[in-house]
Design a protein around this motif. Structure first.
Motif, PDB file in Angstrom:
ATOM      1  N   GLU A  38       0.143 -16.626 -59.507  1.00 30.49           N
ATOM      2  CA  GLU A  38       1.108 -17.692 -59.952  1.00 30.49           C
ATOM      3  C   GLU A  38       2.123 -17.561 -58.666  1.00 30.49           C
ATOM      4  O   GLU A  38       2.347 -18.561 -57.984  1.00 30.49           O
ATOM      5  CB  GLU A  38       1.742 -17.690 -61.248  1.00 30.49           C
ATOM      6  N   VAL A  39       2.665 -16.539 -58.367  1.00 36.85           N
ATOM      7  CA  VAL A  39       3.735 -16.489 -57.529  1.00 36.85           C
ATOM      8  C   VAL A  39       3.271 -16.467 -56.265  1.00 36.85           C
ATOM      9  O   VAL A  39       4.091 -16.805 -54.973  1.00 36.85           O
ATOM     10  CB  VAL A  39       4.759 -15.061 -57.512  1.00 36.85           C
ATOM     11  N   THR A  40       1.954 -16.131 -55.833  1.00 44.27           N
ATOM     12  CA  THR A  40       1.276 -16.386 -54.404  1.00 44.27           C
ATOM     13  C   THR A  40       0.712 -17.638 -54.466  1.00 44.27           C
ATOM     14  O   THR A  40      -0.033 -17.797 -53.448  1.00 44.27           O
ATOM     15  CB  THR A  40       0.338 -15.143 -54.308  1.00 44.27           C
ATOM     16  N   TRP A  41       0.980 -18.544 -55.327  1.00 46.54           N
ATOM     17  CA  TRP A  41       0.207 -19.843 -55.320  1.00 46.54           C
ATOM     18  C   TRP A  41      -1.331 -19.796 -55.178  1.00 46.54           C
ATOM     19  O   TRP A  41      -1.797 -20.628 -54.276  1.00 46.54           O
ATOM     20  CB  TRP A  41       0.844 -20.549 -54.134  1.00 46.54           C
ATOM     21  N   GLY A  42      -1.812 -18.785 -55.667  1.00 45.19           N
ATOM     22  CA  GLY A  42      -3.389 -18.527 -55.834  1.00 45.19           C
ATOM     23  C   GLY A  42      -3.754 -17.932 -54.704  1.00 45.19           C
ATOM     24  O   GLY A  42      -5.061 -17.401 -54.273  1.00 45.19           O
ATOM     25  N   PHE A  43      -3.026 -17.431 -53.501  1.00 43.30           N
ATOM     26  CA  PHE A  43      -3.377 -16.543 -52.226  1.00 43.30           C
ATOM     27  C   PHE A  43      -3.917 -15.294 -52.723  1.00 43.30           C
ATOM     28  O   PHE A  43      -4.841 -14.725 -52.086  1.00 43.30           O
ATOM     29  CB  PHE A  43      -2.215 -16.482 -51.604  1.00 43.30           C
ATOM     30  N   TRP A  44      -3.509 -14.688 -53.792  1.00 36.55           N
ATOM     31  CA  TRP A  44      -3.899 -13.115 -53.835  1.00 36.55           C
ATOM     32  C   TRP A  44      -4.102 -13.047 -55.694  1.00 36.55           C
ATOM     33  O   TRP A  44      -3.099 -13.502 -56.258  1.00 36.55           O
ATOM     34  CB  TRP A  44      -2.742 -12.333 -53.543  1.00 36.55           C
ATOM     35  N   ARG A  45      -5.095 -12.460 -55.800  1.00 36.86           N
ATOM     36  CA  ARG A  45      -5.406 -12.239 -57.471  1.00 36.86           C
ATOM     37  C   ARG A  45      -5.816 -10.939 -57.425  1.00 36.86           C
ATOM     38  O   ARG A  45      -7.161 -10.678 -57.122  1.00 36.86           O
ATOM     39  CB  ARG A  45      -6.462 -13.218 -57.874  1.00 36.86           C
ATOM     40  N   PRO A  46      -5.161  -9.968 -57.692  1.00 34.17           N
ATOM     41  CA  PRO A  46      -5.481  -8.439 -57.592  1.00 34.17           C
ATOM     42  C   PRO A  46      -6.469  -8.304 -58.836  1.00 34.17           C
ATOM     43  O   PRO A  46      -6.576  -9.045 -59.876  1.00 34.17           O
ATOM     44  CB  PRO A  46      -4.317  -7.851 -57.754  1.00 34.17           C
ATOM     45  N   SER A  47      -7.352  -7.269 -58.544  1.00 32.06           N
ATOM     46  CA  SER A  47      -8.445  -7.098 -59.452  1.00 32.06           C
ATOM     47  C   SER A  47      -7.938  -6.174 -60.471  1.00 32.06           C
ATOM     48  O   SER A  47      -6.966  -5.330 -60.315  1.00 32.06           O
ATOM     49  CB  SER A  47      -9.905  -6.422 -58.746  1.00 32.06           C
ATOM     50  N   PRO A  48      -8.491  -6.089 -61.734  1.00 35.88           N
ATOM     51  CA  PRO A  48      -8.195  -5.220 -62.680  1.00 35.88           C
ATOM     52  C   PRO A  48      -8.326  -3.555 -62.192  1.00 35.88           C
ATOM     53  O   PRO A  48      -7.681  -2.819 -62.804  1.00 35.88           O
ATOM     54  CB  PRO A  48      -9.237  -5.397 -63.799  1.00 35.88           C
ATOM     55  N   GLY A  49      -9.142  -3.600 -61.353  1.00 33.43           N
ATOM     56  CA  GLY A  49      -9.551  -2.101 -60.882  1.00 33.43           C
ATOM     57  C   GLY A  49      -8.332  -1.566 -60.042  1.00 33.43           C
ATOM     58  O   GLY A  49      -8.153  -0.675 -59.555  1.00 33.43           O
ATOM     59  N   SER A  50      -7.369  -2.407 -59.570  1.00 35.29           N
ATOM     60  CA  SER A  50      -6.096  -2.304 -58.640  1.00 35.29           C
ATOM     61  C   SER A  50      -4.957  -2.183 -59.737  1.00 35.29           C
ATOM     62  O   SER A  50      -4.018  -1.198 -59.611  1.00 35.29           O
ATOM     63  CB  SER A  50      -5.986  -3.184 -57.869  1.00 35.29           C
ATOM     64  N   VAL A  51      -4.956  -3.137 -60.734  1.00 38.33           N
ATOM     65  CA  VAL A  51      -3.774  -3.379 -61.521  1.00 38.33           C
ATOM     66  C   VAL A  51      -3.645  -2.247 -62.622  1.00 38.33           C
ATOM     67  O   VAL A  51      -2.551  -1.630 -62.719  1.00 38.33           O
ATOM     68  CB  VAL A  51      -3.728  -4.689 -62.316  1.00 38.33           C
ATOM     69  N   TYR A  52      -4.696  -1.949 -63.395  1.00 38.47           N
ATOM     70  CA  TYR A  52      -4.685  -0.952 -64.525  1.00 38.47           C
ATOM     71  C   TYR A  52      -4.241   0.487 -64.053  1.00 38.47           C
ATOM     72  O   TYR A  52      -3.488   1.288 -64.665  1.00 38.47           O
ATOM     73  CB  TYR A  52      -5.992  -1.099 -65.375  1.00 38.47           C
ATOM     74  N   PRO A  53      -5.115   0.984 -62.914  1.00 35.82           N
ATOM     75  CA  PRO A  53      -4.820   2.346 -62.416  1.00 35.82           C
ATOM     76  C   PRO A  53      -3.052   2.233 -61.925  1.00 35.82           C
ATOM     77  O   PRO A  53      -2.457   3.395 -62.201  1.00 35.82           O
ATOM     78  CB  PRO A  53      -5.405   2.378 -61.066  1.00 35.82           C
ATOM     79  N   LEU A  54      -2.818   1.068 -61.632  1.00 38.82           N
ATOM     80  CA  LEU A  54      -1.121   1.172 -61.043  1.00 38.82           C
ATOM     81  C   LEU A  54      -0.226   1.031 -62.093  1.00 38.82           C
ATOM     82  O   LEU A  54       0.591   1.985 -62.111  1.00 38.82           O
ATOM     83  CB  LEU A  54      -0.823  -0.118 -60.343  1.00 38.82           C
TER      84      LEU A  54
END
Length: 141
Positions: A38-54
């Motif tokens: 939302e804050v990137t207006w759809g430019f970036w949608r990080p993957s679960p494989g990046s978010v959950y380890p973070l």
């Protein structure tokens, strides 16, 4: 104000964006992914494989804690870390949500006006009287 486009170049970018977003409210991983999108207006949608380890890493470092409802919230150390993110020091999307945020935002704008007055006094000159009146109101608080 949101994250600058260059914030997304590295894994550090996701870390900073996550800290910034979690400083607003607790979120689970799915909510964080959606918030980044939302804050990137759809430019970036990080993957679960990046978010959950973070999120697990932030928890291990003592910057966040997982609540019983599965959402992560920042600890005091996490809040301090979020405040150190250079691009996150300006006004937030949706405006301030607490008196503390209002004071922080006022301070940021006052510093901005002081810089403009020092470097481009002609831009501030037409507004000096109004700024003085605002300062008087704040003196009464």
């Amino acid at each position: 104000m949101g994250p600058p486009p260059w914030a997304f170049i590295s894994r550090k970018g996701l870390r900073e964006v996550a800290l910034w977003l979690l400083s607003d409210r607790p979120m689970n991983g799915a909510e964080l992914i959606r918030a980044v999108e939302e804050v990137t207006w759809g430019f970036w949608r990080p993957s679960p494989g990046s978010v959950y380890p973070l999120l697990r890493q932030l928890e291990a470092e003592g910057l966040a804690r997982r609540r019983e409802d599965g959402r992560y919230e920042l600890t005091e150390a996490g809040r301090r870390a979020a405040k150190l993110i250079p691009w996150a020091r300006g006004p937030r999307l949706g405006g301030p949500r607490s008196v503390e945020e209002v004071v922080e935002e006022l301070e940021s704008w006052a510093l901005y006006l002081a810089d403009v007055a020092a470097t481009e006094p002609e831009r501030v000159a037409p507004h000096r009287e109004r700024i003085r009146k605002i300062a008087e109101v704040l003196q009464k608080v």
